[in-house]
Design a protein around this motif. Sequence first.
Motif, PDB file in Angstrom:
ATOM      1  N   LEU A  30       2.689   1.970   8.157  1.00  0.00           N
ATOM      2  CA  LEU A  30       1.393   1.335   8.288  1.00  0.00           C
ATOM      3  C   LEU A  30       0.494   2.233   9.113  1.00  0.00           C
ATOM      4  O   LEU A  30       0.931   2.810  10.107  1.00  0.00           O
ATOM      5  CB  LEU A  30       1.519  -0.014   8.999  1.00  0.00           C
ATOM      6  CG  LEU A  30       0.182  -0.679   9.320  1.00  0.00           C
ATOM      7  CD1 LEU A  30       0.046  -1.976   8.541  1.00  0.00           C
ATOM      8  CD2 LEU A  30       0.045  -0.956  10.787  1.00  0.00           C
ATOM      9  N   VAL A  52       0.889   0.803   3.620  1.00  0.00           N
ATOM     10  CA  VAL A  52      -0.103  -0.194   4.007  1.00  0.00           C
ATOM     11  C   VAL A  52      -1.127   0.430   4.951  1.00  0.00           C
ATOM     12  O   VAL A  52      -0.768   1.141   5.885  1.00  0.00           O
ATOM     13  CB  VAL A  52       0.553  -1.405   4.715  1.00  0.00           C
ATOM     14  CG1 VAL A  52      -0.487  -2.433   5.133  1.00  0.00           C
ATOM     15  CG2 VAL A  52       1.615  -2.045   3.842  1.00  0.00           C
ATOM     16  N   VAL A 106      -6.778  -5.253   4.307  1.00  0.00           N
ATOM     17  CA  VAL A 106      -5.441  -4.688   4.123  1.00  0.00           C
ATOM     18  C   VAL A 106      -5.394  -4.039   2.741  1.00  0.00           C
ATOM     19  O   VAL A 106      -5.715  -4.677   1.744  1.00  0.00           O
ATOM     20  CB  VAL A 106      -4.341  -5.767   4.234  1.00  0.00           C
ATOM     21  CG1 VAL A 106      -2.980  -5.187   3.887  1.00  0.00           C
ATOM     22  CG2 VAL A 106      -4.321  -6.365   5.634  1.00  0.00           C
ATOM     23  N   TYR A 107      -5.028  -2.770   2.726  1.00  0.00           N
ATOM     24  CA  TYR A 107      -4.827  -2.015   1.489  1.00  0.00           C
ATOM     25  C   TYR A 107      -3.329  -1.829   1.314  1.00  0.00           C
ATOM     26  O   TYR A 107      -2.622  -1.524   2.275  1.00  0.00           O
ATOM     27  CB  TYR A 107      -5.457  -0.625   1.590  1.00  0.00           C
ATOM     28  CG  TYR A 107      -6.939  -0.613   1.807  1.00  0.00           C
ATOM     29  CD1 TYR A 107      -7.821  -0.509   0.733  1.00  0.00           C
ATOM     30  CD2 TYR A 107      -7.487  -0.683   3.082  1.00  0.00           C
ATOM     31  CE1 TYR A 107      -9.189  -0.471   0.924  1.00  0.00           C
ATOM     32  CE2 TYR A 107      -8.853  -0.651   3.284  1.00  0.00           C
ATOM     33  CZ  TYR A 107      -9.698  -0.543   2.202  1.00  0.00           C
ATOM     34  OH  TYR A 107     -11.051  -0.505   2.400  1.00  0.00           O
ATOM     35  N   SER A 108      -2.836  -1.971   0.074  1.00  0.00           N
ATOM     36  CA  SER A 108      -1.397  -1.792  -0.155  1.00  0.00           C
ATOM     37  C   SER A 108      -1.138  -1.318  -1.577  1.00  0.00           C
ATOM     38  O   SER A 108      -2.050  -1.254  -2.403  1.00  0.00           O
ATOM     39  CB  SER A 108      -0.641  -3.096   0.126  1.00  0.00           C
ATOM     40  OG  SER A 108      -1.086  -4.130  -0.725  1.00  0.00           O
ATOM     41  N   ASP A 109       0.123  -1.020  -1.835  1.00  0.00           N
ATOM     42  CA  ASP A 109       0.598  -0.587  -3.141  1.00  0.00           C
ATOM     43  C   ASP A 109      -0.084   0.713  -3.617  1.00  0.00           C
ATOM     44  O   ASP A 109      -0.777   0.725  -4.624  1.00  0.00           O
ATOM     45  CB  ASP A 109       0.408  -1.704  -4.173  1.00  0.00           C
ATOM     46  CG  ASP A 109       1.169  -1.442  -5.464  1.00  0.00           C
ATOM     47  OD1 ASP A 109       2.109  -0.612  -5.453  1.00  0.00           O
ATOM     48  OD2 ASP A 109       0.817  -2.049  -6.486  1.00  0.00           O
ATOM     49  N   TYR A 132      -5.085   2.811  -3.449  1.00  0.00           N
ATOM     50  CA  TYR A 132      -4.412   1.541  -3.203  1.00  0.00           C
ATOM     51  C   TYR A 132      -4.749   0.591  -4.339  1.00  0.00           C
ATOM     52  O   TYR A 132      -5.905   0.461  -4.735  1.00  0.00           O
ATOM     53  CB  TYR A 132      -4.839   0.950  -1.856  1.00  0.00           C
ATOM     54  CG  TYR A 132      -4.208   1.666  -0.690  1.00  0.00           C
ATOM     55  CD1 TYR A 132      -2.852   1.531  -0.426  1.00  0.00           C
ATOM     56  CD2 TYR A 132      -4.949   2.495   0.130  1.00  0.00           C
ATOM     57  CE1 TYR A 132      -2.248   2.196   0.631  1.00  0.00           C
ATOM     58  CE2 TYR A 132      -4.366   3.164   1.197  1.00  0.00           C
ATOM     59  CZ  TYR A 132      -3.012   3.007   1.437  1.00  0.00           C
ATOM     60  OH  TYR A 132      -2.419   3.676   2.477  1.00  0.00           O
ATOM     61  N   VAL A 163       0.030  -9.153   5.648  1.00  0.00           N
ATOM     62  CA  VAL A 163       0.319  -7.720   5.610  1.00  0.00           C
ATOM     63  C   VAL A 163       1.631  -7.587   4.829  1.00  0.00           C
ATOM     64  O   VAL A 163       2.684  -8.021   5.294  1.00  0.00           O
ATOM     65  CB  VAL A 163       0.439  -7.126   7.030  1.00  0.00           C
ATOM     66  CG1 VAL A 163       0.732  -5.645   6.966  1.00  0.00           C
ATOM     67  CG2 VAL A 163      -0.837  -7.400   7.828  1.00  0.00           C
TER      68      VAL A 163
END
Length: 85
Positions: free
Chosen positions: A2, A30, A45-48, A54, A68
């Motif tokens: 993260l 993340v 929150v940015y993910s993947d 993202y 998260v």
Amino acid sequence: MLVAEVVSKGSAEDGRLKKPAIYAGGGVPVMLLVDSLTRPASVTVYSDPKEGQYQVTSTVPFGREIHVPHPIGFTLDTSVFEEVL
């Protein structure tokens, strides 16, 4: 696993536009962006990350909870950021 960015007047463009691409390109799972300059102030929150971007983005105003995702896997109460404004 993260990375967290706090937007300031001097870093707004970098934090909002450049950093997500840099971290996604580096495979950081993340990214958390704390932005007190938006109205209302917000947490994103940015993910993947895939192919330098993202795939999933979620934003809430300060004071709300935000999930998260894996590999971190917890719910963040963003009201803690209101205390420092």
